[in-house]
Design a protein around this motif. Structure first.
Motif, PDB file in Angstrom:
ATOM      1  N   LYS A  78      -2.571  18.071   2.318  1.00 20.28           N
ATOM      2  CA  LYS A  78      -2.443  16.731   1.727  1.00 20.28           C
ATOM      3  C   LYS A  78      -2.433  16.861   0.312  1.00 20.28           C
ATOM      4  CE  LYS A  78      -4.927  13.688  -0.680  1.00 20.28           C
ATOM      5  NZ  LYS A  78      -6.006  13.667  -1.886  1.00 20.28           N
ATOM      6  N   ARG A  79      -3.056  17.977  -0.458  1.00 23.54           N
ATOM      7  CA  ARG A  79      -2.887  18.013  -1.894  1.00 23.54           C
ATOM      8  C   ARG A  79      -1.508  18.636  -2.149  1.00 23.54           C
ATOM      9  NH1 ARG A  79      -7.638  18.703  -4.784  1.00 23.54           N
ATOM     10  NH2 ARG A  79      -5.991  18.820  -6.491  1.00 23.54           N
ATOM     11  N   HIS A  80      -0.995  19.296  -1.238  1.00 21.90           N
ATOM     12  CA  HIS A  80       0.350  20.027  -1.481  1.00 21.90           C
ATOM     13  C   HIS A  80       1.380  19.039  -1.480  1.00 21.90           C
ATOM     14  CE1 HIS A  80       3.677  22.894  -1.401  1.00 21.90           C
ATOM     15  NE2 HIS A  80       4.097  22.023  -0.331  1.00 21.90           N
ATOM     16  N   LYS A  81       1.295  18.032  -0.388  1.00 22.78           N
ATOM     17  CA  LYS A  81       2.300  17.123  -0.437  1.00 22.78           C
ATOM     18  C   LYS A  81       2.197  16.019  -1.284  1.00 22.78           C
ATOM     19  CE  LYS A  81       4.327  18.479   3.419  1.00 22.78           C
ATOM     20  NZ  LYS A  81       5.822  19.114   3.400  1.00 22.78           N
ATOM     21  N   TRP A  82       1.062  15.760  -1.923  1.00 19.00           N
ATOM     22  CA  TRP A  82       0.893  14.696  -2.834  1.00 19.00           C
ATOM     23  C   TRP A  82       0.805  14.960  -4.190  1.00 19.00           C
ATOM     24  CZ3 TRP A  82       0.581   9.229  -2.007  1.00 19.00           C
ATOM     25  CH2 TRP A  82       0.591   8.781  -0.623  1.00 19.00           C
ATOM     26  N   ALA A  83       0.758  16.342  -4.475  1.00 19.16           N
ATOM     27  CA  ALA A  83       0.697  16.779  -5.865  1.00 19.16           C
ATOM     28  C   ALA A  83       1.850  16.091  -6.663  1.00 19.16           C
ATOM     29  CB  ALA A  83       0.726  18.399  -5.823  1.00 19.16           C
ATOM     30  N   LEU A 105       3.851  13.791  -6.341  1.00 17.09           N
ATOM     31  CA  LEU A 105       3.731  12.263  -6.293  1.00 17.09           C
ATOM     32  C   LEU A 105       2.743  11.843  -7.377  1.00 17.09           C
ATOM     33  CD1 LEU A 105       4.170  10.856  -2.682  1.00 17.09           C
ATOM     34  CD2 LEU A 105       5.882  11.098  -4.385  1.00 17.09           C
ATOM     35  N   LYS A 106       1.578  12.661  -7.398  1.00 16.00           N
ATOM     36  CA  LYS A 106       0.386  12.379  -8.091  1.00 16.00           C
ATOM     37  C   LYS A 106       0.503  12.783  -9.645  1.00 16.00           C
ATOM     38  CE  LYS A 106      -3.877  12.383  -6.522  1.00 16.00           C
ATOM     39  NZ  LYS A 106      -5.193  12.764  -5.952  1.00 16.00           N
TER      40      LYS A 106
END
Length: 313
Positions: free
Chosen positions: A295-300, A302-303
């Motif tokens: 989750k952190r890898h995929k959304w990093a 975008l965030k």
């Protein structure tokens, strides 16, 4: 200034009409008169009034307490919580206790209570071996048929047979127990509030009725039973039977073992359910960090992105 003038005019008009248009202030003449009358009382009258108030409040409290109180015949005890060996989140049933509990049911409880949803094959791998369960089933005669002549016949029990019933129908059970119908014990632990705590307290809670409570003939006093009047006589006592493994057959030991047996009868999947829960916890311990990392890898991206608006020139 204008507001003061309006208020003065209103008071003048009220005096002219002989009345008051505005309510009297909080510290009006009535309140001052009451305070004056109370302060004019002597010490003896003040003490008398205070005593009267205390007695009135005490009497009202006593009346409320007597109104909500119950007599000894309506008293019902809630079973305490016992430290069962299988009560923990990852604790399994004591299968030796389950085996002894079946002995208690067979020698004591089966005279009145049925277990319609338990077969002899269910004992295999839990409390008995296959040969032992087969021998237990063959001790009973079961009606079967019809045969080639169209007649019913009796045969020895098989592993697929369910535990025999003590009575052929509910009417016969009521007739043999003064009108009371003994409940089926297959799911009695789940069917009663308190579970095995309630059953244990009921079995060991027989005592003499308190003063002022009379029991009808055929009823027995048990504070844990709803209504306290139970038609079942005390079923167990010290040394009522002998266990195969030599365990002392005290009342508490007998009650504990039969309650463990009834817990297994109500939840045959008890141990398997807890094993599956442990496996799920172990798998979740591995999957949750991995899912969190993904989750952190995929959304990093975008965030952490920056959106900038560039108006056309």
């Amino acid at each position: 200034m204008a507001a003061a003038a309006v208020a003065s005019a209103a008071r003048s008009l009220a005096r002219a009409r002989g009345g008051l248009l505005l309510p009297p202030p909080p510290g009006g003449p009535c309140r001052r008169a009451n305070m004056a009358s109370l302060s004019s009382l002597n010490r003896g009258k003040k003490v008398a009034l205070t005593t009267l108030g205390v007695l009135t409040a005490g009497g009202a409290g006593l009346a409320l307490a007597l109104h909500t109180a119950v007599n000894a015949g309506e008293l019902e005890l809630h079973p305490p919580e016992y430290p069962w060996s299988h009560g923990g989140m990852l604790s399994a049933l004591d299968h030796s206790s389950v085996r002894r509990g079946y002995e208690v049911y067979k020698q004591v409880c089966s005279a009145c209570h049925s277990m319609d949803y338990l077969a002899f094959r269910n004992l295999i791998g839990v409390s008995h071996t296959e040969a032992e369960a087969k021998a237990l089933a063959e001790e009973f005669e079961v009606q079967d048929g019809p045969d080639e002549n169209g007649e019913m016949f009796m045969r020895p029990g098989k592993l697929s047979d369910y535990f025999p019933k003590p009575y052929p129908n509910p009417e016969a059970a009521r007739a043999a127990n003064n009108g009371a119908l003994p409940p089926d014990l297959s799911y009695i632990v789940n069917a009663r509030h308190g579970g095995e705590d309630y059953v244990f307290s009921l079995l060991t809670g027989y005592c003499e009725p308190p003063t002022g409570v009379t029991m009808r003939e055929g009823l027995h006093y048990n504070p844990f039973f709803p209504g306290q009047a139970i038609g079942m006589a005390p079923p167990i006592y010290n040394e009522i039977l002998e266990f195969e493994d030599g365990t002392p057959a005290t009342m508490s030991q007998i009650a504990k073992d039969v309650c463990t047996f009834l817990r297994w009868a109500a939840e045959p999947e008890h141990d398997q359910r807890k094993r599956m829960g442990l496996k799920m916890l172990m798998i979740a311990g591995l999957l949750i960090p991995l899912v969190y990392y993904l989750k952190r890898h995929k959304w990093a991206v975008l965030k952490s992105r920056k959106i900038a608006y560039r108006p056309p020139k």
